[in-house]
Design a protein around this motif. Structure first.
Motif, PDB file in Angstrom:
ATOM      1  N   TYR A 257      26.680 -34.940  -5.262  1.00 45.84           N
ATOM      2  CA  TYR A 257      25.607 -34.186  -4.604  1.00 45.84           C
ATOM      3  C   TYR A 257      24.654 -35.070  -3.794  1.00 45.84           C
ATOM      4  O   TYR A 257      24.356 -34.782  -2.631  1.00 45.84           O
ATOM      5  N   THR A 269      27.687 -28.968  -2.381  1.00 53.66           N
ATOM      6  CA  THR A 269      26.541 -28.264  -2.976  1.00 53.66           C
ATOM      7  C   THR A 269      27.047 -27.199  -3.953  1.00 53.66           C
ATOM      8  O   THR A 269      28.247 -26.957  -4.060  1.00 53.66           O
ATOM      9  N   SER A 270      26.099 -26.551  -4.617  1.00 54.73           N
ATOM     10  CA  SER A 270      26.515 -25.645  -5.690  1.00 54.73           C
ATOM     11  C   SER A 270      27.009 -24.283  -5.180  1.00 54.73           C
ATOM     12  O   SER A 270      27.757 -23.607  -5.881  1.00 54.73           O
ATOM     13  N   THR A 271      26.551 -23.873  -4.001  1.00 51.53           N
ATOM     14  CA  THR A 271      26.790 -22.512  -3.456  1.00 51.53           C
ATOM     15  C   THR A 271      26.305 -21.402  -4.395  1.00 51.53           C
ATOM     16  O   THR A 271      26.832 -20.292  -4.388  1.00 51.53           O
ATOM     17  N   SER A 273      23.206 -20.117  -4.417  1.00 52.08           N
ATOM     18  CA  SER A 273      21.993 -19.398  -4.001  1.00 52.08           C
ATOM     19  C   SER A 273      22.121 -17.859  -4.017  1.00 52.08           C
ATOM     20  O   SER A 273      21.172 -17.183  -4.426  1.00 52.08           O
ATOM     21  N   ASN A 399      23.227 -25.803   4.340  1.00 49.72           N
ATOM     22  CA  ASN A 399      21.796 -26.074   4.531  1.00 49.72           C
ATOM     23  C   ASN A 399      21.495 -26.938   5.751  1.00 49.72           C
ATOM     24  O   ASN A 399      20.574 -26.666   6.503  1.00 49.72           O
ATOM     25  N   ASN A 427      18.726 -13.947   9.395  1.00 49.32           N
ATOM     26  CA  ASN A 427      18.893 -14.502   8.048  1.00 49.32           C
ATOM     27  C   ASN A 427      18.988 -13.371   7.012  1.00 49.32           C
ATOM     28  O   ASN A 427      19.882 -13.339   6.171  1.00 49.32           O
ATOM     29  N   ASP A 433      21.962 -14.786   0.383  1.00 51.91           N
ATOM     30  CA  ASP A 433      20.776 -15.248  -0.353  1.00 51.91           C
ATOM     31  C   ASP A 433      19.466 -14.913   0.360  1.00 51.91           C
ATOM     32  O   ASP A 433      18.403 -15.410  -0.026  1.00 51.91           O
ATOM     33  N   SER A 439      13.996 -17.839   1.592  1.00 53.24           N
ATOM     34  CA  SER A 439      14.248 -17.486   2.997  1.00 53.24           C
ATOM     35  C   SER A 439      13.026 -17.859   3.821  1.00 53.24           C
ATOM     36  O   SER A 439      13.139 -18.423   4.912  1.00 53.24           O
TER      37      SER A 439
HETATM   38  C1  FAD Z   1      16.280 -21.630   8.336  1.00 56.19           C
HETATM   39  C2  FAD Z   1      16.571 -21.658   6.861  1.00 56.19           C
HETATM   40  C3  FAD Z   1      16.731 -20.471   6.172  1.00 56.19           C
HETATM   41  C4  FAD Z   1      16.986 -20.495   4.801  1.00 56.19           C
HETATM   42  N1  FAD Z   1      17.140 -19.296   4.152  1.00 56.19           N
HETATM   43  C5  FAD Z   1      17.399 -19.299   2.816  1.00 56.19           C
HETATM   44  C6  FAD Z   1      17.575 -18.067   2.131  1.00 56.19           C
HETATM   45  O1  FAD Z   1      17.503 -16.985   2.729  1.00 56.19           O
HETATM   46  N2  FAD Z   1      17.818 -18.110   0.793  1.00 56.19           N
HETATM   47  C7  FAD Z   1      17.939 -19.299   0.113  1.00 56.19           C
HETATM   48  O2  FAD Z   1      18.179 -19.289  -1.109  1.00 56.19           O
HETATM   49  N3  FAD Z   1      17.767 -20.474   0.746  1.00 56.19           N
HETATM   50  C8  FAD Z   1      17.524 -20.516   2.070  1.00 56.19           C
HETATM   51  N4  FAD Z   1      17.377 -21.710   2.710  1.00 56.19           N
HETATM   52  C9  FAD Z   1      17.431 -22.963   1.921  1.00 56.19           C
HETATM   53  C10 FAD Z   1      18.830 -23.568   1.739  1.00 56.19           C
HETATM   54  O3  FAD Z   1      19.513 -23.559   2.957  1.00 56.19           O
HETATM   55  C11 FAD Z   1      19.668 -22.845   0.703  1.00 56.19           C
HETATM   56  O4  FAD Z   1      18.937 -22.644  -0.477  1.00 56.19           O
HETATM   57  C12 FAD Z   1      20.932 -23.651   0.332  1.00 56.19           C
HETATM   58  O5  FAD Z   1      21.671 -23.925   1.488  1.00 56.19           O
HETATM   59  C13 FAD Z   1      21.773 -22.844  -0.633  1.00 56.19           C
HETATM   60  O6  FAD Z   1      22.994 -23.490  -0.864  1.00 56.19           O
HETATM   61  P1  FAD Z   1      23.379 -23.998  -2.311  1.00 56.19           P
HETATM   62  O7  FAD Z   1      23.186 -22.902  -3.297  1.00 56.19           O
HETATM   63  O8  FAD Z   1      24.724 -24.622  -2.207  1.00 56.19           O
HETATM   64  O9  FAD Z   1      22.250 -25.096  -2.540  1.00 56.19           O
HETATM   65  P2  FAD Z   1      22.206 -26.387  -3.471  1.00 56.19           P
HETATM   66  O10 FAD Z   1      22.041 -27.555  -2.577  1.00 56.19           O
HETATM   67  O11 FAD Z   1      23.316 -26.414  -4.430  1.00 56.19           O
HETATM   68  O12 FAD Z   1      20.805 -26.224  -4.220  1.00 56.19           O
HETATM   69  C14 FAD Z   1      20.667 -25.511  -5.457  1.00 56.19           C
HETATM   70  C15 FAD Z   1      19.631 -24.428  -5.293  1.00 56.19           C
HETATM   71  O13 FAD Z   1      18.379 -24.987  -4.944  1.00 56.19           O
HETATM   72  C16 FAD Z   1      17.682 -24.120  -4.055  1.00 56.19           C
HETATM   73  N5  FAD Z   1      17.528 -24.793  -2.762  1.00 56.19           N
HETATM   74  C17 FAD Z   1      18.376 -25.645  -2.157  1.00 56.19           C
HETATM   75  N6  FAD Z   1      17.873 -26.060  -0.974  1.00 56.19           N
HETATM   76  C18 FAD Z   1      16.684 -25.454  -0.837  1.00 56.19           C
HETATM   77  C19 FAD Z   1      15.672 -25.480   0.171  1.00 56.19           C
HETATM   78  N7  FAD Z   1      15.792 -26.233   1.249  1.00 56.19           N
HETATM   79  N8  FAD Z   1      14.573 -24.721   0.005  1.00 56.19           N
HETATM   80  C20 FAD Z   1      14.409 -23.964  -1.115  1.00 56.19           C
HETATM   81  N9  FAD Z   1      15.330 -23.913  -2.115  1.00 56.19           N
HETATM   82  C21 FAD Z   1      16.457 -24.640  -1.966  1.00 56.19           C
HETATM   83  C22 FAD Z   1      18.554 -22.891  -3.889  1.00 56.19           C
HETATM   84  O14 FAD Z   1      18.157 -21.924  -4.835  1.00 56.19           O
HETATM   85  C23 FAD Z   1      19.941 -23.434  -4.181  1.00 56.19           C
HETATM   86  O15 FAD Z   1      20.863 -22.472  -4.601  1.00 56.19           O
HETATM   87  C24 FAD Z   1      17.097 -21.721   4.102  1.00 56.19           C
HETATM   88  C25 FAD Z   1      16.925 -22.924   4.814  1.00 56.19           C
HETATM   89  C26 FAD Z   1      16.676 -22.898   6.170  1.00 56.19           C
HETATM   90  C27 FAD Z   1      16.499 -24.193   6.894  1.00 56.19           C
END
Ligand code: FAD
Length: 491
Positions: A257, A269-271, A273, A399, A427, A433, A439
């Motif tokens: 990670y 990443t975990s996917t 969300s 992300n 979005n 998510d 978001s």
């Molecule tokens: C323009 C924009 C819009 C976004 N919209 C959303 C959305 O609608 N819903 C959403 O859940 N996330 C959103 N994100 C944040 C991030 O992109 C996603 O949480 C992340 O890509 C989810 O993939 P993952 O579960 O594999 O994350 P991982 O990297 O595996 O992270 C684990 C968890 O941590 C949290 N997380 C991770 N990155 C962020 C971050 N940057 N900010 C806040 N929490 C985070 C999420 O809950 C995620 O599932 C957004 C980011 C941007 C730049």
């Protein structure tokens, strides 16, 4: 089983309990799961103290903003999992799917007339706070809302945090107290409750239980519902699938990670969300399993609240990086939604950001696109189009590309307010998510929230952090990604 901490319970109204009611009603709206759920645990506490059975109502409205087959299918998959879990634990579970706008009106009030007390979920975003407020005002029994959102109870931070650093420092000082107050893994395990002797038949008659057909994956019956039908189902939802994904992440991806999370083609990443957003998996469960994998114990926590991203937990580099996203960044957004009703509005941006964007509002844009052109991936930039097409087809964007996606909407919109509207629309319409505190963290970060001024000052962006597709393509491999999400050729 420990008691649900008081800090997580809020009286949504000040009515009395009805000791003569037939059941304790858990109105499950956000934490749509049977495990690691403080709301369900609180329901069990009431049931045990009043010696009453439990009725779990999980309803699915059809008129919430952006309701579509994509989100419905995901939620219905979760309802199918919940049905089988509650049935096997002999708990009455009432899945309700609203067929048309307003058809579900009156259901909760009618049900409440037969209940002793209502427990529901406390979520600070989207339509949930308003809905809970309105129901609480209209029922004649006590209603409590319970916070199972994150590791830090919402009420534990009595102020707004404007940077991840200051919030992280606060967590370093205050989170340890809450780490010992985890929800029960399975609140219904080994408890003895009386059966529901008087099911609310008249309510079931007016608002029939969702059919097995509609709960079953792949059923076509979604087409009859009054929801959007253009945004099609993608991934399977539900607590069971969420848990499988978590386990595979811990086994195969967590160690990569820290190094690989910003590389879209690496799948590091975990996917999780969407599962976190729809309440199918709890952050507590994820935390518990990550720490088990790391062989962690409390004494590994650093005593110094430095606010540093690394080193506080006392686990490996990748687990530290993951927890920083899962806890610091995620809960920062919950803190914003809790403290500001305008969390999704332009006016909530920091002053420096509003000022610099105002100064550059009239700057010439090299490209300006309409929301339809954005939506259909019709810009001049193949990488941007690929990200948008992935969002439409799969309900997700990696992300790193999501940041680029937002920055370019800012650059190619007539002005930053319209950019904000377009980002929220796309979005929340397509992302599984979406419609979540995260978001608004992500989208408003594009416009400067939680960030600082950057030099050099540029056209359109001013002092807002800039990103370009060229630089992104230099940093991460995107060739295959662009190929994979190329627009479909019309024959
Ligand atoms: C323009 C924009 C819009 C976004 N919209 C959303 C959305 O609608 N819903 C959403 O859940 N996330 C959103 N994100 C944040 C991030 O992109 C996603 O949480 C992340 O890509 C989810 O993939 P993952 O579960 O594999 O994350 P991982 O990297 O595996 O992270 C684990 C968890 O941590 C949290 N997380 C991770 N990155 C962020 C971050 N940057 N900010 C806040 N929490 C985070 C999420 O809950 C995620 O599932 C957004 C980011 C941007 C730049």
């Amino acid at each position: 089983m420990n008691d649900v901490p008081e800090v997580r319970i809020t009286k949504a109204n000040h009515r009395d309990i009805n000791p003569n009611g037939d059941f304790i009603l858990y109105w499950m709206t956000v934490f749509r799961r049977s495990h690691w759920n403080f709301s369900l645990q609180r329901t069990v506490e009431w049931a045990q103290s009043l010696k009453k059975p439990i009725l779990v109502l999980e309803a699915l409205n059809c008129d919430y903003p952006w309701a579509s087959e994509r989100f419905h299918r995901f939620l219905l998959d979760g309802m199918a999992d919940n049905l089988s879990y509650f049935q096997s634990h002999r708990i009455s579970y009432y899945p309700y799917v609203e067929p048309a706008k307003d058809a579900g009106k009156g259901l909760l009030i009618s049900l409440s007339e037969k209940a002793c007390v209502i427990v529901t979920d406390d979520f600070p975003c989207f339509f949930i706070p308003q809905m809970v407020k309105s129901v609480a005002a209209n029922v004649s029994i006590l209603m409590e809302s319970v916070d199972s959102n994150g590791m830090l109870p919402l009420k534990a931070a009595d102020r707004l945090f404007l940077t991840a650093y200051s919030f992280r420092r606060f967590l370093h000082k205050n989170l340890p107290d809450h780490l010992t107050q985890m929800p029960a893994r399975e609140p219904l395990k080994e408890i003895n409750l009386p059966p529901l002797k008087h099911p609310p038949e008249s309510v079931f008659k007016s608002w029939p239980l969702a059919s097995h057909n509609i709960l079953a994956t792949g059923s076509r019956s979604l087409s009859d519902l009054k929801i959007g039908h253009d945004v099609k189902p993608v991934t399977k939802g539900g607590p069971l699938t969420g848990r499988k994904i978590l386990n595979s992440f811990l086994k195969d991806r967590l160690t990569r990670y820290a190094q690989r999370r910003n590389m879209p083609e690496e799948n590091a990443t975990s996917t999780l969300s969407p599962y976190i957003h729809f309440g199918h998996i709890s952050v507590h469960e994820i935390f518990h399993k990550v720490m088990n994998t790391e062989g962690w114990f409390f004494d590994r926590l650093s005593e110094r609240a430095t606010g540093s991203k690394r080193g506080w937990w006392g686990v490996g580099e990748s687990a530290e990086a993951f927890l920083d996203q899962l806890i610091t960044w995620r809960e920062l957004g919950f803190n914003m939604c809790r403290h500001r009703d305008d969390y999704d509005k332009y006016e909530s941006l920091p002053e420096w950001a509003v000022e610099t964007l105002r100064f550059h509002e009239m700057d010439k844009r090299d490209y300006i696109y309409t929301v339809e052109q954005f939506e259909n991936g019709l810009t001049h930039d193949p990488l941007w189009n690929a990200a948008q097409i992935q969002l439409v087809r799969e309900g997700t964007i990696h992300n790193y590309l999501r940041m680029l996606w937002g920055k370019k909407i800012l650059e190619w919109s007539p002005n930053p307010r319209i950019a904000l509207e377009i980002m929220i629309e796309l979005n929340n319409k397509y992302a599984l998510d979406g419609r979540d505190p995260n978001s608004y963290t992500g989208i408003l970060w594009i416009l400067g929230r939680y960030d600082r001024p950057w030099a050099p000052e540029r056209p359109v962006f001013g002092k807002i952090r800039y990103m370009s597709s060229k630089n992104t393509a230099r940093k991460v491999r995107v060739v295959d990604y662009i190929k994979k999400y190329a627009p479909k050729k019309i024959a």
